[in-house]
Design a protein around this motif. Sequence first.
Motif, mmCIF file in Angstrom:
data_model
loop_
_atom_site.group_PDB
_atom_site.id
_atom_site.type_symbol
_atom_site.label_atom_id
_atom_site.label_comp_id
_atom_site.label_asym_id
_atom_site.label_seq_id
_atom_site.Cartn_x
_atom_site.Cartn_y
_atom_site.Cartn_z
ATOM 1 N N VAL A 191 -6.384 4.119 7.487
ATOM 2 C CA VAL A 191 -6.686 5.501 7.098
ATOM 3 C C VAL A 191 -6.216 5.734 5.659
ATOM 4 N N PRO A 192 -7.117 6.145 4.758
ATOM 5 C CA PRO A 192 -6.664 6.459 3.402
ATOM 6 C C PRO A 192 -5.860 7.754 3.405
ATOM 7 N N TYR A 193 -4.635 7.693 2.923
ATOM 8 C CA TYR A 193 -3.767 8.874 2.963
ATOM 9 C C TYR A 193 -2.820 8.836 1.775
ATOM 10 N N SER A 219 -2.670 3.133 2.760
ATOM 11 C CA SER A 219 -3.418 2.838 3.966
ATOM 12 C C SER A 219 -2.486 2.981 5.165
ATOM 13 N N ILE A 220 -2.823 3.927 6.047
ATOM 14 C CA ILE A 220 -1.976 4.238 7.199
ATOM 15 C C ILE A 220 -2.611 3.693 8.469
ATOM 16 N N THR A 221 -1.792 3.129 9.331
ATOM 17 C CA THR A 221 -2.214 2.687 10.655
ATOM 18 C C THR A 221 -1.320 3.346 11.697
ATOM 19 N N ASP A 239 0.553 0.608 4.455
ATOM 20 C CA ASP A 239 0.251 -0.564 3.629
ATOM 21 C C ASP A 239 0.751 -1.861 4.273
ATOM 22 N N GLY A 240 0.597 -1.935 5.601
ATOM 23 C CA GLY A 240 0.940 -3.156 6.319
ATOM 24 C C GLY A 240 2.389 -3.294 6.710
#
Length: 511
Positions: free
Chosen positions: A455-457, A461-463, A484-485
């Motif tokens: 998810v761009p936030y 990048s959010i998961t 970001d991982g």
Amino acid sequence: MASSLTSAKTPWIVLGPDDAQPYVDTLNANDKEDVVNLVPNKHSLRWITENAPLFDCPSTRLEEVYYFRWWTYRKHIKQTPGGRVLTEFITPVSHAGHHNTIACAFGHHVAEGRWLWDQALLDDYALMWFRSGPGGGPAEHFHKFSSWAAAALYDRYRVNGNEAFLIDLLEDLVADYRTWEAERRLPSGLFYQFDVRDGMEESISGDRHAKNIRPTINCYMAANARAIASIAALAGRAELAEEFSSKVEALTDLIVESLWHADAEFFKARLETGGLSDAREAIGFIPWTFGVAGPEHAAAWRQIKDPNGFWAPCGLTTAERRHPEFRSHGVGTCEWDGAVWPFATSQTLVGLANLLRGPEQSVVTRDDYFEQLVRYATSHQQDGKTYIGEYCDETTGAWLITGPKAQRSRFYNHSTFCDLVIGGLVGLVPRSDNTIEVSPLLPSGVWEWFCLDGVPYHGHSITVIWDKSGERYGRRAGLTVWCDGEQLANRKELGRLTCEIPANDQAHLTE
């Protein structure tokens, strides 16, 4: 086709294109594709996986509709000499403006599209509405419909963090607000609107000529003023921020005083003749969507659980089913007198999410949100295929625009769905600060796993992973937020979870 991914590194840590491909392949195979805009079907999988977060859950139906709605959103992207825009209808309609654009669902387009990596699309689209008209001003059709444009754009900023774009648009937003005041504000300070200019014609409470004081436009204007005040504060314009904050306070008080019906426990339209409408309508939930209602008004939400109210087998109705004029106005043409409209369902579910995350109340629960989201997903079908149209029968689920006119209704871009999954069900709550907040509306005990990946936030990048046992994804058990991982936060059970976006890309796990 623009890609916003800035490096070869993918934004996902668990999922990948293979998770979306079966759905996209089926959608492509079932589509005649007689209308092609910027991104054809053959590039639809690439567009989705380069731009949209990927989603995995135990409900095949929810997954299917999630990818279907990104697939249809892509169909509405048109390239114009001035940039890219989004359409509402897939084929030209007589009441549209340039490039077949219609302002009615602009707020929904922005709410859905704010979760895409390619935000230049919405930049182009917003600038078309605000600066493509005479003298570089608004497009001529912009005020053909009520709008929560400023509020939608500020809520988008809470996802993408681009304050420069908002500040650059500030004077346009202020001018737009003052135009609405000149066109629709009454001496009382409240705003009137015709139901057709709300995009809600043939309603019980209104008509195409009555200057009724409706919860819609008044709540939109309160939210727009709040957004302008916030943007002015970002720009260091203290006097302007104070002016618009005062507008919010005054208009909120007027809405509650004039439109809340204490006996009916509901917000209603006030008729041009002076009294309140005798009908509860879905527009009475809009005060929660736009931050106007207070905890003392929560009793209104009993109506979404009542089969005589708004509960129906195939979705939430647009008027209470007990009313003698329910489904009597314009059957099969354009009726907001009870049939199920995705436009209204989207607004209502956002309002319900806001209520559930607000002060404690005992009227509704996360189960109600989940039930209505699933029912909304189930409605996305026709003749055994995934489908979205204009509006449907509350009992049978049949889409009510038929015949030649149905050609325009296919892929109708007049509502949200992915936003309700991302911000509602999974619960990534947009914020303007440096905090990541996840507050799932999934009820406890319903699913043992889900994943929203990439998810761009705020430039990251959010998961979000929910894996009760840790066995589904081979990661940490429980609810986990990744940035970001890197893992940032975890809790064992579903619930609210917050963490700070790490500075200098240094992520640290918190309990």
